[in-house]
Design a protein around this motif. Structure first.
Motif, PDB file in Angstrom:
ATOM      1  N   ALA A  49       1.106  -0.767   0.147  1.00 13.02           N
ATOM      2  CA  ALA A  49      -0.311   0.254  -0.415  1.00 13.02           C
ATOM      3  C   ALA A  49       0.663   0.936  -0.268  1.00 13.02           C
ATOM      4  O   ALA A  49       0.753   2.472  -1.118  1.00 13.02           O
ATOM      5  CB  ALA A  49      -1.192  -0.061   1.239  1.00 13.02           C
ATOM      6  N   GLN A  50       1.750   1.053   0.527  1.00 11.24           N
ATOM      7  CA  GLN A  50       2.691   2.397   0.247  1.00 11.24           C
ATOM      8  C   GLN A  50       3.598   2.153  -0.604  1.00 11.24           C
ATOM      9  O   GLN A  50       3.932   3.673  -0.905  1.00 11.24           O
ATOM     10  CB  GLN A  50       3.921   1.716   1.693  1.00 11.24           C
ATOM     11  CG  GLN A  50       3.366   2.489   3.131  1.00 11.24           C
ATOM     12  CD  GLN A  50       4.586   2.143   4.496  1.00 11.24           C
ATOM     13  OE1 GLN A  50       5.131   1.100   4.260  1.00 11.24           O
ATOM     14  NE2 GLN A  50       4.607   3.118   5.238  1.00 11.24           N
ATOM     15  N   GLU A  53       0.772   4.560  -2.794  1.00 13.45           N
ATOM     16  CA  GLU A  53       0.728   5.759  -2.937  1.00 13.45           C
ATOM     17  C   GLU A  53       1.836   6.616  -3.775  1.00 13.45           C
ATOM     18  O   GLU A  53       1.733   7.572  -3.747  1.00 13.45           O
ATOM     19  CB  GLU A  53       0.857   5.596  -1.433  1.00 13.45           C
ATOM     20  CG  GLU A  53      -0.735   5.581  -0.584  1.00 13.45           C
ATOM     21  CD  GLU A  53      -1.962   6.254  -0.489  1.00 13.45           C
ATOM     22  OE1 GLU A  53      -1.376   6.820  -1.362  1.00 13.45           O
ATOM     23  OE2 GLU A  53      -2.757   5.750  -0.665  1.00 13.45           O
ATOM     24  N   GLU A  54       3.260   6.134  -3.302  1.00 12.01           N
ATOM     25  CA  GLU A  54       4.454   6.905  -3.292  1.00 12.01           C
ATOM     26  C   GLU A  54       4.520   6.686  -5.272  1.00 12.01           C
ATOM     27  O   GLU A  54       4.139   8.031  -5.873  1.00 12.01           O
ATOM     28  CB  GLU A  54       5.529   6.241  -3.287  1.00 12.01           C
ATOM     29  CG  GLU A  54       5.719   6.586  -1.962  1.00 12.01           C
ATOM     30  CD  GLU A  54       7.215   7.077  -1.534  1.00 12.01           C
ATOM     31  OE1 GLU A  54       7.938   7.671  -2.690  1.00 12.01           O
ATOM     32  OE2 GLU A  54       7.243   7.712  -0.171  1.00 12.01           O
ATOM     33  N   SER A  56       1.967   5.860  -6.631  1.00 12.46           N
ATOM     34  CA  SER A  56       0.402   6.897  -7.590  1.00 12.46           C
ATOM     35  C   SER A  56       1.032   8.323  -8.038  1.00 12.46           C
ATOM     36  O   SER A  56       0.787   9.124  -9.541  1.00 12.46           O
ATOM     37  CB  SER A  56      -0.883   6.504  -6.718  1.00 12.46           C
ATOM     38  OG  SER A  56      -0.965   5.242  -6.919  1.00 12.46           O
ATOM     39  N   LYS A  57       1.736   8.547  -6.846  1.00 13.36           N
ATOM     40  CA  LYS A  57       1.851  10.325  -6.896  1.00 13.36           C
ATOM     41  C   LYS A  57       2.636  10.589  -8.070  1.00 13.36           C
ATOM     42  O   LYS A  57       2.354  11.936  -8.934  1.00 13.36           O
ATOM     43  CB  LYS A  57       2.493  10.614  -5.727  1.00 13.36           C
ATOM     44  CG  LYS A  57       1.815  10.766  -4.418  1.00 13.36           C
ATOM     45  CD  LYS A  57       2.553  11.439  -3.435  1.00 13.36           C
ATOM     46  CE  LYS A  57       1.476  10.980  -1.727  1.00 13.36           C
ATOM     47  NZ  LYS A  57       1.909  10.624  -0.385  1.00 13.36           N
ATOM     48  N   SER A 211      -3.397  -0.723  -8.640  1.00 13.46           N
ATOM     49  CA  SER A 211      -3.843  -0.092  -7.240  1.00 13.46           C
ATOM     50  C   SER A 211      -3.770   1.232  -8.045  1.00 13.46           C
ATOM     51  O   SER A 211      -4.377   2.650  -8.085  1.00 13.46           O
ATOM     52  CB  SER A 211      -3.303  -0.637  -6.026  1.00 13.46           C
ATOM     53  OG  SER A 211      -4.560  -1.072  -5.912  1.00 13.46           O
ATOM     54  N   VAL A 212      -2.516   1.692  -8.747  1.00 13.05           N
ATOM     55  CA  VAL A 212      -2.180   2.468  -9.280  1.00 13.05           C
ATOM     56  C   VAL A 212      -2.620   3.272 -10.486  1.00 13.05           C
ATOM     57  O   VAL A 212      -3.336   4.217 -10.466  1.00 13.05           O
ATOM     58  CB  VAL A 212      -0.563   2.464 -10.271  1.00 13.05           C
ATOM     59  CG1 VAL A 212      -0.162   3.618 -10.690  1.00 13.05           C
ATOM     60  CG2 VAL A 212       0.363   2.144  -8.519  1.00 13.05           C
ATOM     61  N   LYS A 215      -5.901   4.809  -8.617  1.00 12.97           N
ATOM     62  CA  LYS A 215      -5.869   5.732  -7.851  1.00 12.97           C
ATOM     63  C   LYS A 215      -5.405   6.783  -8.853  1.00 12.97           C
ATOM     64  O   LYS A 215      -5.668   8.428  -8.956  1.00 12.97           O
ATOM     65  CB  LYS A 215      -4.561   5.650  -7.135  1.00 12.97           C
ATOM     66  CG  LYS A 215      -5.212   4.756  -6.278  1.00 12.97           C
ATOM     67  CD  LYS A 215      -4.924   5.558  -4.541  1.00 12.97           C
ATOM     68  CE  LYS A 215      -4.082   6.932  -4.580  1.00 12.97           C
ATOM     69  NZ  LYS A 215      -4.705   7.877  -2.970  1.00 12.97           N
ATOM     70  N   ASN A 216      -5.286   6.707 -10.627  1.00 14.85           N
ATOM     71  CA  ASN A 216      -5.916   7.369 -11.448  1.00 14.85           C
ATOM     72  C   ASN A 216      -6.615   7.939 -12.800  1.00 14.85           C
ATOM     73  O   ASN A 216      -5.883   7.697 -13.304  1.00 14.85           O
ATOM     74  CB  ASN A 216      -3.781   7.608 -11.853  1.00 14.85           C
ATOM     75  CG  ASN A 216      -2.859   7.558 -11.576  1.00 14.85           C
ATOM     76  OD1 ASN A 216      -2.131   8.940 -11.147  1.00 14.85           O
ATOM     77  ND2 ASN A 216      -2.693   6.618 -10.589  1.00 14.85           N
TER      78      ASN A 216
END
Length: 296
Positions: A49-50, A53-54, A56-57, A211-212, A215-216
């Protein structure tokens, strides 16, 4: 750590009589070992998950995702990279898979390629890896020089570095910002990491990339709205997605897809908000191409 001490290289006490089993018994043994994969992957949920998150940004800001590996690990990275393009409507080059030895190594082993740190550096220089990118180095043993070289180069230029291994206390973990380590234990056939280790790697790469993409904004609800309708099957899928998300009929869905220039998210917003193509496109861009936000 010596190679014969790695979990991936140990002999499996449950399969020492593998060649003396009936076919059904053999299949049952392999299936039983595969059950260990799910638990090993699940143990890494928080670190995965971490990483998501990174990545994805960086991806949302235009960065790329790069997979690096040798042998099975490299092929799995390439597989994920290739499949993401039509599934989520990505441009070529947004996700890249690199394998030690180059494209020919996809089909046939290239001797010595995985042992070269310098080769990883060259491959990453060739694609102009930069600080906006995220790199995932994949190696079941956690000690492949090509993968370590990729991590070191990523660190040196400021890219995000992630190690995906299948052993504890790996050497690669000392070279990465994040280490994902599903320890699946000894293989059915000693050292054959194309089996449990490969399955764990495939599952984790799927989880990260999916997941990426979510998120996008590449997914609306649980539908792959950015699918590229490049063949008959995918056109029909695009039409069904428009029908399901807007409650319109098939004829209207096909017309909207044409008006939206084969862009499913634009077609959905056009239909739901009664907008022209240009206005729907602007509304999506204003909301980072996330349909869920554009429809609010």
């Amino acid at each position: 750590m010596k190679i014969d001490e790695l979990e991936t290289e140990l002999r499996n006490p449950r399969t020492t009589d593998l060649d003396n089993l009936s076919v059904l018994e053999m299949v049952e043994h392999i299936d039983a070992e595969n059950q260990e994969v799910v638990n090993a992957v699940r143990s890494q949920d928080k670190i995965i998950a971490q990483v998501v998150e990174e990545i994805s940004k960086k991806f949302n800001d235009g960065g790329r995702v790069i997979y690096c590996g040798a042998g099975t690990s490299g092929r799995l990275g390439i597989l994920d990279a290739v499949e993401l393009v039509p599934t989520y409507g990505l441009k070529q080059g947004q996700v890249i898979g690199l394998i030690a030895g180059g494209p020919q190594a996809i089909y046939q082993a290239v001797e010595g390629a995985e042992d070269s740190i310098e080769l990883a550096k060259q491959d990453l220089e060739n694609i102009n890896l930069n600080s906006d990118d995220s790199l995932i180095a994949i190696a079941a043993s956690g000690r492949t020089p090509y993968a370590i070289g990729a991590l070191d180069y990523a660190n040196n230029i400021g890219a995000l570095s992630v190690a995906l291994v299948c052993v504890s206390h790996s050497e690669m973990g000392e070279h990465a910002k994040y280490t994902i380590a599903p320890v699946v234990g000894p293989e059915v056939v000693t050292g054959s990491t194309r089996m449990k280790a490969g399955s764990a790697q495939k599952m984790i790469l799927n989880t990260i990339s999916t997941s990426v993409m979510v998120k996008n904004g590449k997914v609306y609800k649980n539908l792959m709205i950015n699918v590229l309708p490049t063949n008959k099957k995918l056109v029909e899928r695009a039409v069904r997605i428009i029908m399901e998300t807007t409650a319109c009929g098939e004829w209207d869905a096909r017309e909207k897809l044409k008006e939206a220039k084969q862009n499913v998210p634009v077609a959905i917003v056009m239909q739901k908000k009664a907008l022209r193509y240009e206005d729907a496109q602007k509304l999506l861009m204003k909301n980072n191409n996330r349909v869920i936000e554009a429809l609010k």
